[in-house]
Scaffold this motif. Structure first.
Motif, PDB file in Angstrom:
ATOM      1  N   ASP A   6      29.646  23.352 -30.161  1.00  0.00           N
ATOM      2  CA  ASP A   6      30.423  23.962 -31.252  1.00  0.00           C
ATOM      3  C   ASP A   6      30.651  22.972 -32.391  1.00  0.00           C
ATOM      4  O   ASP A   6      30.584  23.333 -33.572  1.00  0.00           O
ATOM      5  CB  ASP A   6      31.767  24.467 -30.711  1.00  0.00           C
ATOM      6  CG  ASP A   6      31.598  25.648 -29.768  1.00  0.00           C
ATOM      7  OD1 ASP A   6      30.518  26.272 -29.811  1.00  0.00           O
ATOM      8  OD2 ASP A   6      32.532  25.933 -28.988  1.00  0.00           O
ATOM      9  N   PHE A  61      39.290  20.780 -33.065  1.00  0.00           N
ATOM     10  CA  PHE A  61      39.090  21.445 -31.782  1.00  0.00           C
ATOM     11  C   PHE A  61      40.212  21.096 -30.805  1.00  0.00           C
ATOM     12  O   PHE A  61      40.707  19.967 -30.763  1.00  0.00           O
ATOM     13  CB  PHE A  61      37.731  21.044 -31.185  1.00  0.00           C
ATOM     14  CG  PHE A  61      36.564  21.681 -31.887  1.00  0.00           C
ATOM     15  CD1 PHE A  61      35.991  22.833 -31.378  1.00  0.00           C
ATOM     16  CD2 PHE A  61      36.060  21.146 -33.059  1.00  0.00           C
ATOM     17  CE1 PHE A  61      34.910  23.427 -32.017  1.00  0.00           C
ATOM     18  CE2 PHE A  61      35.001  21.739 -33.705  1.00  0.00           C
ATOM     19  CZ  PHE A  61      34.428  22.882 -33.182  1.00  0.00           C
ATOM     20  N   MET A  70      31.946  22.340 -26.155  1.00  0.00           N
ATOM     21  CA  MET A  70      32.618  21.705 -27.299  1.00  0.00           C
ATOM     22  C   MET A  70      31.622  20.914 -28.145  1.00  0.00           C
ATOM     23  O   MET A  70      31.641  20.991 -29.383  1.00  0.00           O
ATOM     24  CB  MET A  70      33.734  20.776 -26.805  1.00  0.00           C
ATOM     25  CG  MET A  70      34.469  20.071 -27.932  1.00  0.00           C
ATOM     26  SD  MET A  70      35.758  18.958 -27.360  1.00  0.00           S
ATOM     27  CE  MET A  70      37.004  20.141 -26.896  1.00  0.00           C
TER      28      MET A  70
END
Length: 514
Positions: free
Chosen positions: A484, A449, A481
């Protein structure tokens, strides 16, 4: 005689005369009567004519009166109709006057609106001209074109929406987690407290104790014939080393290893160890193991309280006694999952028997996954379909690792019970290579990420801490984040229990006093 003749002659002469006189008299009387009747008739006719004339005059009078009355009524009705028509005429005239007045007013309004519209068009053109001037002035002052300014505004709006979305997601998740965690902990703690299971981790070797070290030579036999026969018949490796009074049986098939152990123990007790005797003892051991498998399957169904399972599924359940997963006995694990599923179903008010049945059969595919192609989930679902299990049980078997969507609460309960049993401390063990691979995979997923500086998998892979660059990731971005990363871990990895994703953003300001 003469007298008689004279009387007769007299009578003869007198009779016509008398008749003529009588006839004349009767005629006279008759004429008189006719004259009287005619007089009476004339009187009656005269009287009738007088009466008829009187009736005629009365009738004419009545008709004349009736016609006078009808004429009066008609005149009255005509007057009323005429008055009503005059009233309607006056109302129509008033309405026409009102319509004319309204039409004049509308014409005036239309003229006024047309004038206003012309003024508005002028003002609109002026506004557009001023807007264009403003845009040109803003572009000149800001040094940006209208498209660039639009992109800038959209970016600002997007950031605001992202921030509000992140805040909303966080609030909703926190609220849902608080309520769900509280309920889930209550149910799970209650289920765990009511279910007790062995915390035994099994291996892939068995040790057979010997009465003395001389027995090792007899097991090996002349030129190794005995040990080769035993290994060939059972498919298990016999390790005879310096371990005192012990022989190690090594093999990945627990059933074959159990057959070899029983056969070897029988040979040691019998004392006659040669190839023919070895074959005989191996056959006896195989029959004993088959019987043991059937008894273990029946005992498991009785222990859980599930009845009506197909005999072949019962045999496969017993076979799972000799199958391990990460060192955990699969039959013990299935019994534990069945008990936990029943307890959780009881807490939620669901069908306890169906939940136990699904929990007991959820890993049934592991009994044949060494013999057939496919994952234990696919094989288990096929076996349940083959032996006519219910759609709820089949879905629970297919969904217990998340391969398909759960279609019932019982499937979700089996997932939770499977995770509880697998995640219990001491239930499973991993090889060092598998363990390090899992930790590395966790860190690699987090490092993919944008904005991640470092990531650390801790607590044996049950938590990952992600350090982000504060200049690239905002506080609101952290929420998205973390979500995810957790979704990607769920979709790409297999792991017992759950993994906590902890995203950390740290801002430091450094200055020096001189």
């Amino acid at each position: 005689m003469q007298i008689v003749i004279a009387i007769v002659a007299t009578l003869v002469v007198c009779a016509p005369i008398s008749w003529a006189i009588a006839s004349a008299y009767q005629k006279k009387v008759g004429l008189k009567k006719v004259g009287n009747a005619e007089d009476k008739a004339r009187e009656i006719i005269d009287e009738a004519l007088k009466t008829a004339e009187a009736k005629k005059r009365e009738s004419l009078l009545e008709v004349k009166e009736e016609s006078i009355r009808a004429k009066n009524d008609l005149d009255k009705e005509i007057k009323e109709r005429r008055a009503e028509a005059q009233r309607f005429e006056r109302r129509v005239q008033q309405k026409e006057e009102n319509v004319d007045k309204k039409a004049e007013a509308i014409e005036k309004k239309e003229a006024h609106l047309a004038a206003r519209e012309a003024e508005i068009n002028k003002v609109k053109q002026e506004v557009e001209r001023l807007n264009e001037q403003r845009l040109h002035e803003l572009e000149r002052i800001s040094g940006l074109t209208s498209e660039q300014a639009k992109e800038y505004l959209l970016r600002i709006v997007e950031d605001e929406v992202k921030h509000e979305t992140a805040v909303m997601i966080k609030e909703m998740e926190n609220r849902a987690k608080e309520e769900a965690d509280k309920k889930a902990k209550e149910y799970i703690v209650t289920a765990i407290q009511k279910c007790a299971a062995d915390h035994v981790s099994e291996t892939t070797i068995s040790v057979v104790q010997l009465p003395n070290d001389e027995m090792k030579g007899r097991i090996i036999g002349r030129e190794g014939r005995n040990i080769r026969t035993l290994e060939t018949m059972t498919g298990v490796d016999l390790i005879i080393d310096d371990t005192p009074e012990a022989v190690v049986l090594s093999g990945f098939d627990p059933v074959r290893r159990e057959v070899a152990r029983i056969a070897l123990e029988k040979l040691i007790v019998d004392g006659r160890i040669h190839p023919a005797r070895i074959e005989e003892m191996v056959e006896k051991a195989q029959k004993e193991v088959e019987t043991m498998i059937k008894e273990e399957g029946e005992a498991a169904t009785l222990e859980v309280g599930v009845h009506g399972i197909h005999p072949e599924l019962v045999r496969l359940l017993g076979k799972m006694k000799f199958r391990t997963s990460y060192g955990q006995n699969v039959l013990k694990h299935s019994i534990e999952v069945a008990q936990l599923s029943g307890l959780l179903a009881a807490e939620l008010g669901l069908d306890v028997r169906v939940a136990k049945r699904a929990g007991l059969l959820h890993d049934i595919g592991k009994a044949v996954d060494h013999e057939m192609e496919g994952s234990h989930i696919q094989l288990g679902a096929e076996l349940c379909r083959k032996y006519k299990e219910s759609a709820t049980v089949i879905n629970a078997v297919e969904a217990h690792h998340g391969d398909v969507e759960p279609q019932s609460l019982i499937a979700v309960i089996v997932q939770a019970a499977d995770a509880i049993s697998a995640a219990r401390p001491g239930a499973r063990r991993e090889t060092l290579e598998t363990y390090t691979t899992r930790l590395k995979q966790l860190e690699d997923i987090a490092n993919e990420f944008k904005g991640v500086d470092k990531s650390f998998a801790i607590q044996a892979g049950r938590e990952i801490r992600v350090m982000v660059v504060p200049e690239q990731v905002s506080d609101t971005d952290m929420v998205i984040m973390a979500r995810d990363i957790s979704k990607k871990i769920e979709s790409e990895m297999e792991y017992p229990g759950q993994v906590k994703v902890n995203v950390i953003r740290e801002s430091r300001v450094v200055d020096y006093a001189k």
